[in-house]
Scaffold this active site. Structure first.
Site, PDB file in Angstrom:
ATOM      1  N   THR B 107       3.869  -4.985   2.292  1.00 15.45           N
ATOM      2  CA  THR B 107       3.176  -6.185   1.819  1.00 15.45           C
ATOM      3  C   THR B 107       3.003  -6.180   0.309  1.00 15.45           C
ATOM      4  OG1 THR B 107       1.963  -6.160   3.883  1.00 15.45           O
ATOM      5  CG2 THR B 107       1.070  -7.538   2.147  1.00 15.45           C
ATOM      6  N   THR B 183       1.533  -0.780   4.643  1.00 14.77           N
ATOM      7  CA  THR B 183       0.338  -0.033   5.044  1.00 14.77           C
ATOM      8  C   THR B 183       0.402   0.439   6.497  1.00 14.77           C
ATOM      9  OG1 THR B 183      -0.766  -2.107   5.600  1.00 14.77           O
ATOM     10  CG2 THR B 183      -1.153  -1.210   3.401  1.00 14.77           C
ATOM     11  N   ASP B 184       1.188  -0.235   7.335  1.00  9.93           N
ATOM     12  CA  ASP B 184       1.146   0.066   8.774  1.00  9.93           C
ATOM     13  C   ASP B 184       1.454   1.526   9.087  1.00  9.93           C
ATOM     14  OD1 ASP B 184       0.534  -2.540   9.367  1.00  9.93           O
ATOM     15  OD2 ASP B 184       2.073  -2.752  10.908  1.00  9.93           O
ATOM     16  N   LYS B 263      -5.098   4.375   8.729  1.00 12.97           N
ATOM     17  CA  LYS B 263      -5.416   2.953   8.596  1.00 12.97           C
ATOM     18  C   LYS B 263      -6.358   2.591   9.735  1.00 12.97           C
ATOM     19  CE  LYS B 263      -3.319  -1.648   8.268  1.00 12.97           C
ATOM     20  NZ  LYS B 263      -2.069  -2.414   8.096  1.00 12.97           N
TER      21      LYS B 263
END
Lengths: 450, 450
Positions: B107, B183-184, B263
């Protein structure tokens, strides 16, 4: 035959021994447990082989007996004599509610096995009640052991047995049920009960357990059991809750909704927390106080008992990771699993190469449900291109539902319908409070690094 | 040919166009990006096709060019003339450090695709640098795009490419590396880098990303990139970290150890948190301040570069649940997986019926590693009878290691040895800070329900 409220073999034994209320009796149970107290007349509420005695500490207790237990008269105390028990009203106010403790094993009902040094579950709920007389402050207690297992061994067919047993107990008219259960998979079982009773639960079902076995000084068993008994006997909500320590000290417990709870720590007393939701209530077990945190609950007595039991045992629950996830999905479909729950990354993603495997699963009638491995937050497959392709392949995203709960729910849904459209509708409907439309920001814990 | 520090085709083009430092130039990149600025001599640090220009805002930037890009002279400004750029020292203090931004998608480097409305990753690191000139406060920036994928598509072979590329960049003498990443699965990649560089990392590797795409007003891309650049250029520790928002507001970022991060929220800016560990540092990106939280770190420059790259792609990572887990383990062994990581319940348990499947796996040479699905706390298989049987069957418990990290580590270990004894020793050794002997109680977040 009715003998001071007793029936069946107990009535026969009592009358053949000439025992009457007011007699001191000794009960030697076949497992070696010895209980002494004053025989009382039986509460008429349930027709169970339970003997009611008043203990030396002034509490009344119901003891499940069977024909192999030994019953002896050890004296009789006339009212007013020095040896007589203090009359009830003058000792401790015993609650006028009726609570049933259903034992399903776990640490709360376990002791150290001095042979191996490990902890094994084998205390009966009666023994528990005997060792924690504070329970009786809120209610008279009947108890039964359904399972004596550690909760990692819990399976969906056992959820069904617990649900059937709970329904039977409720139908007898108790004010609430406490279910003792191992903490490891308590949240799975609490979710199962929540779905099974979603159409009608007239009284609270408070699950509880402990992180340390009840024969250790640091045990949280007593605190949690008293808190759960307070909820079962007096809470205004008739929901399936998990009642466990709210802080590590003995201040308050939290009553979490059964579909919102997760064990977040291997060993802390305050391991259980609601995710994406506020707990129903804060509970001060030694203070007779329940502070409601979420007023949007189903009220005690609003619904009559209705049970929707049964779970599909052939559901796969997998976690997405950077490995060969497509291969794993293919294998599960080929092996005949009826449904798959995936803990996706972030907003609920899987890798692009797994999308074809998902499409194949869905096309062969296997629903694929997606929740997030972040635990907090909400699945959203509309933000990124991957998510849109997943939707197009037929996945069922489930908002802010915990992945573990999505697994339990899919097992429950698949036992009702295998039709993909119906499965989707049911998975995406908020049935037992497992989803919510929006959260406030405060539902995320504070991460303090000091 | 060396032309004001430039080499190769850039030197040829510059000299053929007669361009010299001080000339205003326009670079039209093949992707349509247009950059205008004053040509500067090349820093001699690296031999890369990078053109250095001073932008109108006073920042210097390195722009990667290739032979298809168009380069034009649009004027020349003499020193002292009204159109001349403000001299460096009088405008903004550009950091004297050299940082390389390695783009791996996500992202942070994505924009909304106005055709589909979804977010796709396709901004180059140079474009990012151009849009966030604050980066240059700490260092001159070189940049390269290695992958432009969303991180759910990251696979172990890509970790290896990132590691190889990072090693190359380090060997060129940069003061630090920033890796932008989705980020995943950033925590999986950060763990992979941590293991691969555990024997020698001379400078910081700061991974970062964003939860909202950089063309949205609420994007956290800029804040996180500046914080990561501050860490890469100036942090005293030479470790693999993940640098992300510490709170939802733009106050500070946290530099988490790559093997301790997770996360924890689908969408919040402060989604990333260290589990069972303190972050290395708090980072105030707009304040040039790094506050060390954990002084037990490897110092910048203490180690020379050493890389231990390579991951086994055939590792299964499963979560224990009340379903047919024994069957799933059997299937994975039969399908030839080289190792299995199980997210056990509580202290790391599996159901009793799975123990025989584990024994069979171990006997056929497949290591079975156990971490806990509670995330917080520590695996302990000595407390309960189930755990003892698991140990006897040959499982490898991994203390307080995160299950995701245990998966990455097992992939890394199995690429070095398949010998079960060696696998056990390596899995249970603390190689990159992934385990610790004890925690203080403060490492558990505060669960506040208001």
């Amino acid at each position: 035959m009715d003998y001071y409220g007793y029936r069946g073999f107990i009535a026969r034994i009592l009358s053949s021994l000439g025992l009457e209320p007011g007699d001191y009796v000794r009960i030697i149970k076949s497992n070696g447990l010895v209980i002494e107290g004053i025989l009382l007349p039986r509460y008429s509420l349930v027709d169970e082989p339970i003997l009611v005695v008043k203990l030396k500490n002034g509490y009344n207790i119901g003891i499940r007996v069977d024909e192999s237990d030994v019953l002896e008269k050890i004296g009789r105390v006339e009212r007013g004599s020095p040896g007589a028990p203090v009359p009830l009203a003058e000792s401790i106010e015993v609650g006028d509610k009726h609570v049933f403790i259903l034992g399903c094993g776990g640490t709360v009902a376990s002791r150290i096995d001095y042979e191996t040094g490990a902890v094994k579950p084998y205390i009966s709920p009666e023994e528990l009640t005997l060792s924690i007389p504070e329970l009786l402050k809120y209610a008279s207690i009947d108890a039964e052991q359904l399972f004596s297992i550690l909760s990692e061994d819990m399976k969906p067919w056992m959820w069904s047995k617990i649900i059937d047993e709970t329904a039977k107990i409720i139908s007898r008219g108790y004010d609430g049920i406490v279910i003792t259960h191992g903490t490891d998979t308590m949240s799975y079982t609490s979710a199962a009960l929540s779905f099974a009773f979603h159409r009608g639960l007239p009284v609270p079902v408070a699950m509880t357990g402990s992180q340390r076995s009840s024969d250790r000084p640091s045990s949280d068993a007593s605190f949690n059991l008293v808190a759960a008994t307070l909820v079962a006997s007096n809470a205004p909500f008739a929901e399936v809750t998990v009642v466990m320590h709210g802080e590590s000290s003995d201040t308050y417990a939290l009553a979490h909704r059964g579909v919102r709870i997760r064990k977040m720590h291997t060993s802390r007393r305050d391991a259980f927390h609601s995710i994406n939701a506020r707990p129903l209530a804060r509970v001060w077990p030694y203070d007779n106080r329940i502070e409601i945190l979420d007023w949007n609950f189903r009220k005690r007595g609003d619904y009559s008992l209705a049970v929707d039991n049964g779970f599909d045992e052939k559901v796969a629950y997998i976690k997405h990771y950077p490995g060969p996830i497509a291969e794993i999905i293919d294998i599960l479909v080929d092996k005949g699993f009826h449904g798959i729950v995936i803990e996706g990354t972030g907003f609920g993603h899987v890798s692009s190469d797994a999308i074809e495997s998902i499409r194949r699963a869905v096309e062969s009638g296997v629903p694929v449900v997606v929740a997030s491995q972040t635990l907090f937050g909400r699945v959203n497959l509309n933000v990124y291109s991957t998510g849109r392709k997943m939707l197009e392949a037929g996945v069922i995203p489930v908002e802010d539902m915990l992945p573990e709960v999505a697994y339990v729910k899919l097992s429950w849904v698949l036992a009702r319908t295998r039709d993909l459209k119906d499965v989707r509708v049911m998975m995406q409907a908020n049935i037992a409070g497992e989803m919510s439309l929006r959260h406030d920001l405060n539902l995320y814990p504070r991460w303090v690094y000091e």
